[in-house]
Design a protein around this motif. Structure first.
Motif, short mmCIF file in Angstrom:
data_model
loop_
_atom_site.label_atom_id
_atom_site.label_comp_id
_atom_site.label_asym_id
_atom_site.label_seq_id
_atom_site.Cartn_x
_atom_site.Cartn_y
_atom_site.Cartn_z
N LEU A 1 0.83 -1.20 0.00
CA LEU A 1 0.00 0.00 0.00
C LEU A 1 0.87 1.26 0.00
CD1 LEU A 1 -2.93 -0.94 2.41
CD2 LEU A 1 -3.06 -0.54 -0.05
N ARG A 2 2.05 1.16 0.60
CA ARG A 2 2.97 2.29 0.59
C ARG A 2 3.80 2.31 -0.71
NH1 ARG A 2 3.29 5.04 5.26
NH2 ARG A 2 5.33 5.90 4.77
N ALA A 3 4.21 1.12 -1.15
CA ALA A 3 5.05 1.06 -2.35
C ALA A 3 4.32 1.59 -3.58
CB ALA A 3 5.51 -0.38 -2.60
N PHE A 4 3.01 1.28 -3.69
CA PHE A 4 2.27 1.74 -4.86
C PHE A 4 1.97 3.23 -4.79
CE2 PHE A 4 1.74 -2.68 -5.80
CZ PHE A 4 1.51 -2.73 -7.16
N ASN B 1 4.60 5.59 -9.75
CA ASN B 1 3.55 5.13 -10.64
C ASN B 1 3.80 3.72 -11.17
OD1 ASN B 1 2.03 7.51 -10.44
ND2 ASN B 1 3.25 8.50 -12.03
N THR B 2 5.05 3.32 -11.21
CA THR B 2 5.40 1.97 -11.68
C THR B 2 6.21 1.25 -10.60
OG1 THR B 2 7.39 2.83 -12.75
CG2 THR B 2 5.41 2.59 -14.11
N ILE B 3 5.94 -0.05 -10.43
CA ILE B 3 6.61 -0.83 -9.40
C ILE B 3 7.97 -1.31 -9.90
CG2 ILE B 3 6.56 -3.13 -8.34
CD1 ILE B 3 5.20 -1.14 -6.63
N ASP B 4 8.98 -1.22 -9.06
CA ASP B 4 10.31 -1.74 -9.34
C ASP B 4 10.33 -3.18 -8.81
OD1 ASP B 4 12.97 -2.49 -9.29
OD2 ASP B 4 13.69 -0.48 -8.81
N TYR B 5 10.40 -4.16 -9.71
CA TYR B 5 10.33 -5.56 -9.28
C TYR B 5 11.55 -5.99 -8.47
CZ TYR B 5 6.03 -6.22 -11.79
OH TYR B 5 4.71 -6.12 -12.18
N LYS B 6 12.65 -5.26 -8.62
CA LYS B 6 13.82 -5.53 -7.79
C LYS B 6 13.49 -5.28 -6.32
CE LYS B 6 18.61 -5.79 -7.76
NZ LYS B 6 19.58 -6.43 -8.66
N LYS C 1 8.24 6.50 0.84
CA LYS C 1 7.57 7.78 0.96
C LYS C 1 6.92 8.17 -0.35
CE LYS C 1 11.04 9.11 4.34
NZ LYS C 1 12.28 9.88 4.57
N PRO C 2 5.69 8.67 -0.29
CA PRO C 2 4.97 9.01 -1.52
C PRO C 2 5.78 9.92 -2.44
CG PRO C 2 3.51 9.15 0.37
CD PRO C 2 4.89 8.91 0.92
N GLU C 3 5.78 9.54 -3.72
CA GLU C 3 6.38 10.31 -4.80
C GLU C 3 7.91 10.44 -4.70
OE1 GLU C 3 4.13 10.65 -6.86
OE2 GLU C 3 2.46 10.42 -5.48
N LEU C 4 8.58 9.65 -3.85
CA LEU C 4 10.04 9.74 -3.73
C LEU C 4 10.74 8.49 -4.25
CD1 LEU C 4 10.55 11.51 -0.29
CD2 LEU C 4 10.64 12.50 -2.57
N GLY C 5 10.01 7.57 -4.86
CA GLY C 5 10.63 6.40 -5.45
C GLY C 5 10.99 5.33 -4.44
#
Length: 614
Positions: free
Chosen positions: A366-369, A373-378, A416-420
């Protein structure tokens, strides 16, 4: 505001009813419908003298009409009105009459077409049961399914001849009496012309209906606080409409959450709890273990209530609106973003980590998304490997008698939101390589995992049954060996039917094993063989994924008795292995052979994944 008493017949013909989308849709089931039927029968006597009829009370209704139109939103009482409407539809179908022609009623918008289809099926009066069943199977919302089930139950109550049923039987000849009882029933009505009605919901809720959920309580609490603390009545109206818009989206997505959830149901109240733990109003930086439950004094409602009490007037309005907005976003993440990411490039890792540890992973996702905008699978690979390392160390007794949980809160806070994702990926790396202190006595997570995995090999061979993560390792083994991911999730995990099956059953008898115990030598050989089997019967190689029902039916059978289940579930490798388990004298070697195969898979695919941490 006006309050009045009416007969139900006068009431339903006077107003045009709409159930707003911010309300929960139809939720009555058999538990509420049977008392409704019995109430009608209780007030129906065997003679035509209306003077000795007792009067039925059909409850209290709260309506809202803030726009001056002829449509009234049902704030409280919609379950009863919806049920009466469905009951009258069935009565009309049986008598070929239109008993609803003077009732203007609209359900939530996403069920409107479905209700029209129910009416259309009943009006055709042809193949009704088949068409209702087809509509039930194709229904996209649980609320529409419940409406169809209510219609089916009413039809059955009229046609059933089984006197042992818990509900009394309705008679087609008495439909006129039933309608008269409903029309003449007393009801009380409160009509409001502004949104302040939200503050009355708790006190005026009909105790005979479905209990208010934690989500509904939180919704009402937020609306009430916005009404009280908004600077002007105009702002209050605007702010409450904003809250209602978000909750309309939340309730709409509620039905989809159960469709896409990977393991068991995902009730809305549970999602709210996880949302409050992970995000709250979008700025959570600590206390990721609260609320500690869904209900009661440490539940979601009390948590939000306490949070509101700690804020000033302006902060309360902002907090309430942001919480509703972020909760709606969490619903979209769970029902849309996570399933889409799980299927992207045939990558099932997002869903896998939810099967691994729902509580930790849902907070994490819920935090990662929200972080990009796109998930880093690593990031997801590191998260899965990190949680598995943590569990392997814990399971191998490293923390026997201790309660060290490590700094998972700091991992969540790093998203953190919008910080990658880089801060979180680096933090996981630092904890894993011991460049940063994860918690008391954890030491080097990466090296400790390899060390304890190697030292604990005998434990994997002899006693893995009962460890909650054993099922996950078996799942990963199956899909790595060619099993279909979606099939396993649907057939085993989806309805929380997952079970761990002993391939060589613990309850096998001497006779079923074909062991003779007639002479002293035979007894000695049988006892030796069985003791050997007991030494590995709980080992990882003798365990397989199954469902609770299949496990029950296969129990105490020989390994070959389980093959149909494994093939049905798509466990290609396991079914092929177990087909060779025919001779009881080879069971120990076969179990150890499978154990070694699984342990080698875990070592290569999980323990020694250096590529993830480079």
């Amino acid at each position: 505001m006006t309050e009045k008493q009416n007969t139900f017949g006068e009431f339903v013909k006077k107003y045009s009813f709409v159930i707003p989308d911010y309300q929960r849709a139809y939720s009555w089931g058999e538990k509420q419908l049977i008392p409704f039927i019995n109430d009608i029968l209780e007030h129906c006597d065997d003679n035509d003298d209306s003077l000795d009829d007792t009067t039925y009370y059909l409850g209290h209704y709260i309506l809202e009409n803030s726009k001056g139109s002829n449509e009234f939103e049902i704030v409280d009482g919609q379950q009863r009105i919806s049920t009466v409407y469905l009951f009258l539809l069935v009565c009309g179908y049986l008598q070929e009459e239109n008993y609803i022609n003077k009732i203007s009623f609209k359900p939530v918008s996403y069920d409107l077409l479905g209700l029209d289809e129910i009416k259309n099926i009943l009006s055709k009066n042809n193949c009704v049961d088949i068409e209702l069943d087809n509509l039930l199977k194709s229904s996209k919302t649980s609320s529409l399914k419940r409406m169809i089930e209510a219609v089916t139950l009413f039809k059955k109550a009229f046609s059933d001849t089984d006197k042992s049923k818990s509900t009394n039987l309705l008679k087609t000849d008495d439909i006129g009496k039933y309608i008269q009882i409903i029309n003449k029933a007393y009801c009380s009505v409160a009509i409001f012309n502004d949104k302040s009605v939200a503050s009355q919901i708790f006190e005026l809720h009909n105790t005979r209906g479905v209990k208010l959920t934690e989500t509904e309580k939180v919704k009402a609490l937020l609306m009430k606080n916005i009404y009280i603390h908004s600077s002007t009545p105009i702002n209050a109206e605007k702010n409450i409409q904003e809250i209602q818009k978000y909750f309309a989206r939340i309730f709409e997505l509620e039905e989809k959450a159960n469709e896409v959830w990977l393991r068991g149901d995902m009730p809305l109240d549970t999602i709210l709890m996880h949302h409050l733990r992970a995000v709250e109003d979008g700025n959570k930086i600590e206390n990721f273990g609260s609320p500690q439950g869904v209900e009661e004094e440490r539940g979601s409602f009390e948590y939000v209530k306490e949070s509101l009490s700690q804020k000033n007037k302006e902060e309360i309005v902002t907090y309430a609106k942001t919480l509703a907005k972020e909760f709606a976003r969490s619903m979209e993440i769970i029902t849309v973003a996570i399933p889409n990411a799980d299927k992207q490039d045939n990558n099932h890792l997002i869903g896998d980590v939810l099967l691994l540890d729902k509580n930790k992973s849902l907070t994490f996702l819920l935090r990662a998304f929200r972080a990009s905008n796109t998930i880093d699978y690593k990031l997801i690979e590191r998260w899965e490997n990190f949680v598995l390392s943590y569990d392997i160390i814990y399971w191998n007794g490293f923390f026997y008698g201790k309660q060290y949980r490590g700094k998972f809160d700091s991992i969540y806070a790093s998203l953190k939101p919008e910080l990658g994702f880089e801060e979180c990926k680096n933090l996981l790396l630092q904890y894993f390589t011991n460049n940063k202190w994860f918690g008391a006595d954890w030491g080097h997570l990466g090296e400790n995992t390899k060390k304890l995995f190697g030292e604990g090999k005998n434990k994997w061979l002899s006693n893995t049954y009962g460890w909650t993560r054993a099922g996950y390792f078996l799942y990963k083994y199956e899909i790595q060996k060619g099993a279909n991911v979606e099939r396993i999730r649907t057939d085993i995990f989806k309805d929380d039917k997952v079970s761990i099956d002993h391939i060589v059953a613990r309850g096998l008898t001497w006779k079923s094993l074909g062991l003779k115990r007639e002479s002293e030598e035979e007894i000695k050989q049988a006892d030796y063989l069985w003791n050997e089997i007991l030494g590995v019967i709980n080992g990882i190689g003798n365990l397989a994924l199954s469902t609770t029902s299949n496990n029950s039916s296969d129990s105490n059978g020989l390994p070959n008795d389980h093959i149909n289940t494994y093939e049905k579930c798509g466990f290609i490798k396991t079914a092929k292995q177990v087909k060779t388990w025919e001779n009881p004298e080879q069971f120990v070697s076969k179990i150890n052979e499978r154990s070694e195969d699984i342990i080698e898979f875990i070592s290569e695919s999980i323990i020694n994944r250096n590529d993830i941490w480079e």
